[in-house]
Design a protein around this motif. Structure first.
Motif, PDB file in Angstrom:
ATOM      1  N   LEU A  99       0.496  -0.813   0.743  1.00 18.34           N
ATOM      2  CA  LEU A  99      -0.091   0.236   0.195  1.00 18.34           C
ATOM      3  C   LEU A  99       1.095   1.077  -0.055  1.00 18.34           C
ATOM      4  O   LEU A  99       1.817   0.882  -0.282  1.00 18.34           O
ATOM      5  N   ARG A 100       0.536   2.170  -0.097  1.00 18.69           N
ATOM      6  CA  ARG A 100       0.967   3.902   0.290  1.00 18.69           C
ATOM      7  C   ARG A 100       1.546   3.869   1.419  1.00 18.69           C
ATOM      8  O   ARG A 100       3.166   4.727   0.901  1.00 18.69           O
ATOM      9  N   ASP A 101       0.753   3.317   2.179  1.00 20.11           N
ATOM     10  CA  ASP A 101       1.828   3.425   3.532  1.00 20.11           C
ATOM     11  C   ASP A 101       3.240   2.612   3.519  1.00 20.11           C
ATOM     12  O   ASP A 101       3.954   3.085   4.478  1.00 20.11           O
ATOM     13  N   GLY A 102       3.383   1.919   2.107  1.00 18.94           N
ATOM     14  CA  GLY A 102       4.820   1.825   2.671  1.00 18.94           C
ATOM     15  C   GLY A 102       5.203   0.146   3.206  1.00 18.94           C
ATOM     16  O   GLY A 102       6.659  -1.067   3.504  1.00 18.94           O
ATOM     17  N   PRO A 334      -5.330   5.010 -11.038  1.00 19.34           N
ATOM     18  CA  PRO A 334      -4.981   4.381 -10.071  1.00 19.34           C
ATOM     19  C   PRO A 334      -6.294   3.164  -9.823  1.00 19.34           C
ATOM     20  O   PRO A 334      -7.704   3.628 -10.220  1.00 19.34           O
ATOM     21  N   MET A 335      -5.921   2.081  -9.346  1.00 22.53           N
ATOM     22  CA  MET A 335      -6.364   0.754  -8.819  1.00 22.53           C
ATOM     23  C   MET A 335      -8.134   1.025  -7.997  1.00 22.53           C
ATOM     24  O   MET A 335      -7.170   1.988  -7.276  1.00 22.53           O
ATOM     25  N   PRO A 336      -8.477   0.198  -7.981  1.00 30.86           N
ATOM     26  CA  PRO A 336     -10.097   0.698  -6.640  1.00 30.86           C
ATOM     27  C   PRO A 336      -8.968   0.621  -5.582  1.00 30.86           C
ATOM     28  O   PRO A 336      -7.810  -0.214  -5.270  1.00 30.86           O
ATOM     29  N   ALA A 337      -8.534   1.598  -4.018  1.00 29.08           N
ATOM     30  CA  ALA A 337      -8.451   0.942  -3.288  1.00 29.08           C
ATOM     31  C   ALA A 337      -8.687  -0.022  -2.493  1.00 29.08           C
ATOM     32  O   ALA A 337      -9.894  -0.569  -1.985  1.00 29.08           O
ATOM     33  N   PRO A 338      -7.293  -1.048  -2.317  1.00 23.24           N
ATOM     34  CA  PRO A 338      -7.448  -1.835  -1.542  1.00 23.24           C
ATOM     35  C   PRO A 338      -8.438  -1.517   0.582  1.00 23.24           C
ATOM     36  O   PRO A 338      -8.144  -0.707   0.623  1.00 23.24           O
ATOM     37  N   ALA A 339      -9.366  -2.788   0.470  1.00 27.10           N
ATOM     38  CA  ALA A 339      -9.510  -2.497   2.121  1.00 27.10           C
ATOM     39  C   ALA A 339      -9.154  -2.536   2.995  1.00 27.10           C
ATOM     40  O   ALA A 339      -9.511  -1.537   4.096  1.00 27.10           O
ATOM     41  N   GLU A 340      -7.675  -2.593   2.898  1.00 24.57           N
ATOM     42  CA  GLU A 340      -6.882  -2.479   4.183  1.00 24.57           C
ATOM     43  C   GLU A 340      -5.935  -0.993   4.222  1.00 24.57           C
ATOM     44  O   GLU A 340      -5.892  -0.706   5.263  1.00 24.57           O
ATOM     45  N   SER A 341      -6.683  -0.422   3.070  1.00 26.46           N
ATOM     46  CA  SER A 341      -5.837   1.050   2.456  1.00 26.46           C
ATOM     47  C   SER A 341      -6.809   2.154   3.622  1.00 26.46           C
ATOM     48  O   SER A 341      -6.600   3.511   3.961  1.00 26.46           O
ATOM     49  N   TYR A 342      -8.251   1.702   4.192  1.00 28.62           N
ATOM     50  CA  TYR A 342      -9.196   2.656   4.526  1.00 28.62           C
ATOM     51  C   TYR A 342      -8.922   2.753   6.714  1.00 28.62           C
ATOM     52  O   TYR A 342      -9.503   2.352   6.772  1.00 28.62           O
ATOM     53  N   TYR A 343      -7.721   3.939   6.076  1.00 29.44           N
ATOM     54  CA  TYR A 343      -7.125   4.145   7.732  1.00 29.44           C
ATOM     55  C   TYR A 343      -6.436   5.149   7.366  1.00 29.44           C
ATOM     56  O   TYR A 343      -5.672   5.339   6.346  1.00 29.44           O
ATOM     57  N   PHE A 344      -6.344   6.278   9.037  1.00 30.28           N
ATOM     58  CA  PHE A 344      -5.579   6.858   9.295  1.00 30.28           C
ATOM     59  C   PHE A 344      -4.533   6.789   9.433  1.00 30.28           C
ATOM     60  O   PHE A 344      -4.246   6.100  10.584  1.00 30.28           O
ATOM     61  N   ASN A 345      -3.160   7.179   8.705  1.00 28.61           N
ATOM     62  CA  ASN A 345      -1.771   6.909   9.090  1.00 28.61           C
ATOM     63  C   ASN A 345      -1.411   7.876   9.751  1.00 28.61           C
ATOM     64  O   ASN A 345      -1.075   9.099   8.633  1.00 28.61           O
ATOM     65  N   LYS A 346      -1.195   8.281  11.052  1.00 32.70           N
ATOM     66  CA  LYS A 346      -0.729   9.205  11.689  1.00 32.70           C
ATOM     67  C   LYS A 346       0.936   9.485  11.208  1.00 32.70           C
ATOM     68  O   LYS A 346       0.883  10.712  10.849  1.00 32.70           O
ATOM     69  N   ASP A 347       1.926   8.839  10.176  1.00 32.17           N
ATOM     70  CA  ASP A 347       2.846   9.024   9.889  1.00 32.17           C
ATOM     71  C   ASP A 347       2.973   9.704   8.444  1.00 32.17           C
ATOM     72  O   ASP A 347       3.514  10.895   8.539  1.00 32.17           O
ATOM     73  N   PHE A 350      -2.614  11.249   6.945  1.00 32.85           N
ATOM     74  CA  PHE A 350      -4.101  10.920   5.991  1.00 32.85           C
ATOM     75  C   PHE A 350      -4.415   9.347   6.153  1.00 32.85           C
ATOM     76  O   PHE A 350      -3.817   9.022   5.959  1.00 32.85           O
ATOM     77  N   ASP A 351      -5.819   9.269   5.329  1.00 38.11           N
ATOM     78  CA  ASP A 351      -6.512   8.272   5.081  1.00 38.11           C
ATOM     79  C   ASP A 351      -5.225   7.775   4.240  1.00 38.11           C
ATOM     80  O   ASP A 351      -5.735   8.582   2.962  1.00 38.11           O
ATOM     81  N   ILE A 352      -5.251   6.571   3.667  1.00 36.95           N
ATOM     82  CA  ILE A 352      -4.033   5.902   3.177  1.00 36.95           C
ATOM     83  C   ILE A 352      -5.047   5.720   1.413  1.00 36.95           C
ATOM     84  O   ILE A 352      -4.747   5.975   0.845  1.00 36.95           O
ATOM     85  N   SER A 353      -6.420   5.442   2.345  1.00 36.75           N
ATOM     86  CA  SER A 353      -7.438   5.733   0.976  1.00 36.75           C
ATOM     87  C   SER A 353      -7.425   6.346  -0.528  1.00 36.75           C
ATOM     88  O   SER A 353      -7.911   6.012  -1.552  1.00 36.75           O
ATOM     89  N   GLU A 354      -7.177   7.138   0.255  1.00 38.39           N
ATOM     90  CA  GLU A 354      -7.085   9.020  -0.262  1.00 38.39           C
ATOM     91  C   GLU A 354      -6.353   8.785  -1.469  1.00 38.39           C
ATOM     92  O   GLU A 354      -6.727   9.412  -2.897  1.00 38.39           O
ATOM     93  N   HIS A 355      -4.633   8.237  -1.487  1.00 39.23           N
ATOM     94  CA  HIS A 355      -4.586   8.377  -2.857  1.00 39.23           C
ATOM     95  C   HIS A 355      -4.573   6.847  -3.692  1.00 39.23           C
ATOM     96  O   HIS A 355      -4.079   7.460  -5.013  1.00 39.23           O
TER      97      HIS A 355
END
Length: 436
Positions: A99-102, A334-347, A350-355
């Motif tokens: 995911l975008r969070d790496g 971008p492909m559809p946001a994976p279900a696991e991306s729907y969360y706010f990443n403090k580091d 932003f919410d990773i799904s926004e990517h």
């Protein structure tokens, strides 16, 4: 309280693990005609490449004196290849991607079968290269890669070192290397399709298309012949010590860069006009037909002073601009946001799904529209399919199209609805064409 709850979501989702399908192959009832998957089974496999003896941008200190010789290294590149598979082939249809969070690895599902045997064909398929944004990865446009492979294309999607979610580093590396990566992968893929190569006869690298998103679109413009400005070469936050000068408009290095094997390019939300990397003189260097795709509310590359301005200033070849009205930077690519991306990443903050998502448009809907238009564009230019071109002969504003048919379904004289779109489904889009 909301942030606390959101930060707990990844752990819960990871526990669910394999239960999450995260499909990339969604076809909505409203999907336009050419979005549909083709008849060919699809395979997918991972390729490892090394671009030897490249300038090591990350090892250069921009604050120090310019060295007499730049440090060099062997640059690794991972490529995901989607291709028509042999009849009766089998394999896992799961893709593992970060995911975008790496840090979070997720499972994507589609139709492509891992390491399936390639098709045997008398007529080699066209080759398509895909280049992601900054940051991104080779799976970000996987919905489009798999879709095209089912229609008779071989698609090579690149993980750009220093620009993926897990390797993101100084921006100068992306600015200098993006086009070089694209052309190196083309050369490597050409070798694999040559006589005696791993995929001999499967595809024709002399008949190649290039698709880029955001920074991939920036690279596609350079690869197509567009040269960057003198001012951008001097940016202190850009390529250190003038290393971007190899792509400056009018330079010997840039004049020698375009490769005749690349026949056309598609650029989603290409970056750079908003920060002074392009001007009319540099964009006049583009040598191949290009389709630009953008959201009218792009807040990254911008629209009027960004993507649209790029399109307006490419002057010597045929171009088109597809606009998603009120869409943002993620329009179509971008492909559809994976279900696991729907969360706010403090580091990240932003919410990773926004990517992956858009505030207005449904992602699967955007993807289907992009699949339709890219199919028509590439079929016309890489397969000489005249019928495909008819899907691009449209009234500019989709809302202005008139649906007028007889009882037997034949079109009346005043019918001007967008071809390939069912009644009532061509809304909120513009398609504009500019001749040289």
């Amino acid at each position: 309280m909301k942030i606390i709850l959101n930060t707990l979501v990844p752990a819960a989702l990871m526990t669910a693990g394999a239960a999450m399908a995260n499909p990339i192959d969604t076809q909505l009832p409203s999907a336009p005609e050419l979005a549909a998957y083709g008849a060919l089974p699809v395979g997918v496999r991972q390729l490892e490449m090394v671009h030897a003896d490249q300038i090591d941008i990350l090892a250069i200190d921009p604050a120090a004196e310019k060295p007499e010789a730049f440090p060099r290294y062997d640059r690794p590149l991972t490529v995901e290849m989607w291709y028509p598979a042999a009849e009766g082939a089998s394999g896992s249809t799961e893709l593992k991607a970060y995911l975008r969070d790496g840090t979070t690895e997720v499972t994507l599902t589609g139709k492509a079968m891992r390491d399936a045997a390639p098709a045997v064909t008398d007529t080699p398929y066209p080759l398509v290269l895909i280049s992601h944004g900054y940051p991104g990865n080779r799976f970000l446009l996987s919905h489009l890669a798999e879709n095209l492979a089912s229609k008779g294309y071989v698609v090579a999607s690149i993980d750009h070192t220093d620009s993926t979610y897990r390797t993101q580093a100084a921006f100068g590396s992306t600015l200098v290397n993006r086009s070089l990566d694209q052309l190196f992968v083309l050369e490597e893929m050409a070798g694999k399709a040559a006589e005696g190569g791993e995929f001999a006869g499967l595809y024709d690298a002399d008949n190649t298309g290039l698709i880029g998103y955001s920074m991939g679109g920036y690279g596609a413009i350079i690869t197509a012949g567009g040269g960057v400005t003198e001012a951008s070469v001097a940016y202190g936050w850009g390529g250190p010590h003038g290393t971007l000068g190899i792509h400056q408009a009018g330079s010997d290095t840039h004049n020698a860069l375009p490769d005749a094997r690349i026949k056309t390019a598609v650029a989603f939300g290409p970056w750079g006009m908003n920060t002074g990397f392009w001007d009319a003189a540099g964009l006049a260097g583009v040598q191949i037909p290009m389709l630009f795709i953008a959201g009218s509310q792009d807040d990254v590359s911008l629209y009027e002073n960004g993507v649209r301005a790029i399109w307006e200033n490419v002057s010597n070849v045929e171009t088109a601009l597809l606009t998603y009205e009120n869409g943002g930077h993620n329009a179509g690519a971008p492909m559809p946001a994976p279900a696991e991306s729907y969360y706010f990443n403090k580091d990240k903050g932003f919410d990773i799904s926004e990517h992956y998502t858009d505030p207005v448009w449904d992602t699967a809907r955007m993807n289907n529209i992009a699949q339709h238009f890219v199919t028509a564009w590439l079929d016309q230019r890489l397969k000489a399919d005249a019928e495909a071109g008819s899907y691009l002969e449209l009234v500019e504003d989709s809302n202005a199209g008139v649906w007028s048919v007889n009882e037997d379904g034949t079109e009346k004289e005043d019918h001007s609805y967008w071809k390939g779109f069912a009644k009532g489904t061509a809304k909120g889009l513009k398609y504009e064409v500019k001749k040289p």
